[in-house]
Design a protein around this motif. Structure first.
Motif: not given
Length: 554
Positions: A348-377
């Motif tokens: 359970q501890k390891l799941v939380k630790e790895r989920e934190v890393e997933v969310m950290k990288l995922g939010k970075q991707i989300s921001k870049k996608r949110a910035d690029s989506a209107p530019k692509l459109a």
């Protein structure tokens, strides 16, 4: 780019070598002339399934060769290295594939044999092929997200996220298995304890089975061994006419012979050695017989041990080594189940630790996608204007996923409204096939700078559009030709006139034989081909063809 394509005995093609130039390459010809064979040959080079019915009638095999000249070979070299092949030399990559009627198909890269999977892996970096129905890929949200990510340029970041996501999901799965499918019941624990105890009590030793079987074989045949030893010693040394007594008589005769003729001494050295060896043999056999003990209790003990080993082998493995491996795995499971609470807390501890890393990288991707989506459109919309959609709306709408997925924290859905005043709806619900082809071309144009695939092939994607729109499609392809090599197989003279080089596929019938050929046309020959495509009276069609070429040159 693709520098040449050589085709032998494929469908209507007997033997064709097609040398290509850079930029937009137009391919035209009458219906049924064999233009589709070019696409079929490229598909074979890209590792697609081979259909032996394509082999030219009367031939045993067909062959396709393609030579690519590449400015950047890093991605290709990585595939070659993984396949154990040498990297490209001077940017040249040669692919050859042979399909035979016997089924003995072969494929080569730079003259080295490879698997079909290697061709498929290379093809992803070499050719982007779009047929009349390939615009349907735009229906897929997964494909749409790939396009947005390519435009955003987050391949490296996305790779790190996916590695973290896989590690997180692996631990989640392990935790679920421990909490559910491997829930520690008393029956399971009792079974594991019984199995571990049954093996442990046997106190097996690696390699002991061979030793025990050897000892058992001797003990079980003790009487026969003693009988054989007795027969040997009796023949060698007991009674009249024994071998050793006979050797003594021979020895006396030899000594007497030697006294008379000393020169014969060397002849009998071998006899002396044989006499010594046979005497030693008799002594060894007698000692061996003396050591033999026929002990029924020892025999029973050995048979019991063999029975124990065979019983364990039937239950837990084909050998003592496998049984001991089973014991180790059973003890690991038992320890895990008996310490289930500690193991769950750890996971359970390891799941939380790895989920934190997933969310950290995922939010970075989300921001870049949110910035690029209107530019692509916006970029796609600008290309759509060039393609005849003067007041259309194109959007790349992002929606959060319930939980992190391999693709990230969100998905994308392309929305499109071809006409003013209409609300935008998912692209798959609004666009006709002709509109979808233009949207695909607009997206490809928007991704041109990010798309590293050197060759784009458009197989009649201009179908179902009008003449004016066809010219716009052709100009967009020509613009793509500035950064890519583009092959456009088309029925539209407006598209063909914009090509930097123009090839015509023709069909010749000689007797009962039909052959397709491809040849480059220029000057008057090109005007004649465009005039044929335009139809109408010969004079007016030629004038129209000239005006198309003149307009294309501007």
């Amino acid at each position: 780019m693709l520098s040449f394509l050589k085709i032998r005995n494929l469908a209507l093609v007997e033997d064709v070598t097609w040398e290509l130039a850079a930029g937009l390459v137009g391919v035209t010809g009458e219906t049924g002339a064999g233009k589709s064979i070019i696409v079929g040959a490229l598909k074979l080079i890209l590792g697609e399934r081979a259909d032996r019915s394509l082999i030219r009638n009367g031939q045993d095999a067909c062959t396709v060769e393609a030579s690519f000249h590449l400015k950047d070979t890093r991605a290709i070299d990585a595939v070659l290295e993984e396949a154990g092949l040498e990297p490209c030399q001077d940017g040249e990559l040669l692919i050859k594939r042979t399909i035979s009627t016997s089924g003995a198909n072969r494929q080569f890269v730079n003259c080295s044999p490879v698997t079909i999977q290697v061709l498929k892996s290379l093809g992803e970096f070499l050719v982007d092929l779009h047929g009349p129905h390939d615009h349907q890929s735009l229906h897929s949200r997964e494909r749409q997200l790939e396009m947005l990510d390519k435009f955003t340029g987050i391949e490296e970041l996305l790779g790190k996220y996916q590695d973290a996501w896989k590690q997180w999901r692996a631990v989640v799965t392990e935790l679920d298995e421990l909490e559910n499918s491997e829930r520690a019941s008393s029956q399971q624990i009792d079974m594991l304890k019984f199995q571990a105890n049954e093996i442990a009590v046997a106190n097996l030793k690696a390699g002991e089975e061979e030793e025990i079987e050897s000892r058992h074989r001797i003990a079980a045949n003790g009487a026969r061994l003693a009988e054989l030893c007795g027969a040997i010693t009796s023949r060698l040394s007991e009674g009249e006419g024994s071998v050793i007594d006979g050797l003594r008589e021979i020895s006396r005769s030899l000594h007497e012979l030697e006294k008379i003729d000393p020169g014969t001494a060397a002849m009998f050295e071998g006899f002396k050695s044989a006499q010594i060896e046979l005497t030693e043999l008799e002594s060894s056999v007698a000692d061996y017989a003396g050591d033999l003990e026929i002990d029924p209790a020892e025999l029973d003990k050995l048979e019991g041990r063999i029975h124990t080993i065979q019983t364990l082998k039937r239950k837990y493995g084909r050998s003592i080594a496998e049984i001991l491996e089973f014991l180790a795995e059973t003890e690991r499971k038992l320890a895990k189940m008996e310490n289930r609470g500690e193991e769950i807390a750890k996971l359970q501890k390891l799941v939380k630790e790895r989920e934190v890393e997933v969310m950290k990288l995922g939010k970075q991707i989300s921001k870049k996608r949110a910035d690029s989506a209107p530019k692509l459109a916006k970029e796609v919309a600008s290309h759509l204007i060039d393609l005849g959609f003067k007041r259309s709306v194109f959007e790349a709408q992002l929606a959060n996923l319930p939980s992190p997925e391999k693709c990230g924290l969100e998905e994308v859905d392309f929305h499109f409204a071809p006409n003013p005043g209409e609300p935008s709806k998912p692209l798959r619900l609004t666009a006709s096939s002709g509109e979808m082809s233009r949207v695909l071309l607009a997206v490809k144009s928007a991704l041109a700078k990010q798309d590293a695939v050197p060759l784009l092939v458009f197989d009649e994607i201009d179908a179902n559009v009008g003449g004016n729109i066809a010219e716009a499609v052709g100009r967009k392809m020509a613009a793509l030709g500035a950064t890519h090599q583009v092959i456009a197989i088309t029925h539209f003279p407006q598209v063909a006139s914009l090509a930097r080089s123009h090839f015509v596929v023709t069909k010749e019938i000689t007797g009962n034989t039909t052959r397709s050929q491809i040849q480059e046309v220029s000057a008057d020959e090109r005007i004649e081909e465009l005039a044929r495509m335009l139809g109408g009276s010969a004079a007016s069609a030629r004038e129209h063809a000239k005006s198309l070429l003149k307009g294309a040159a501007k």
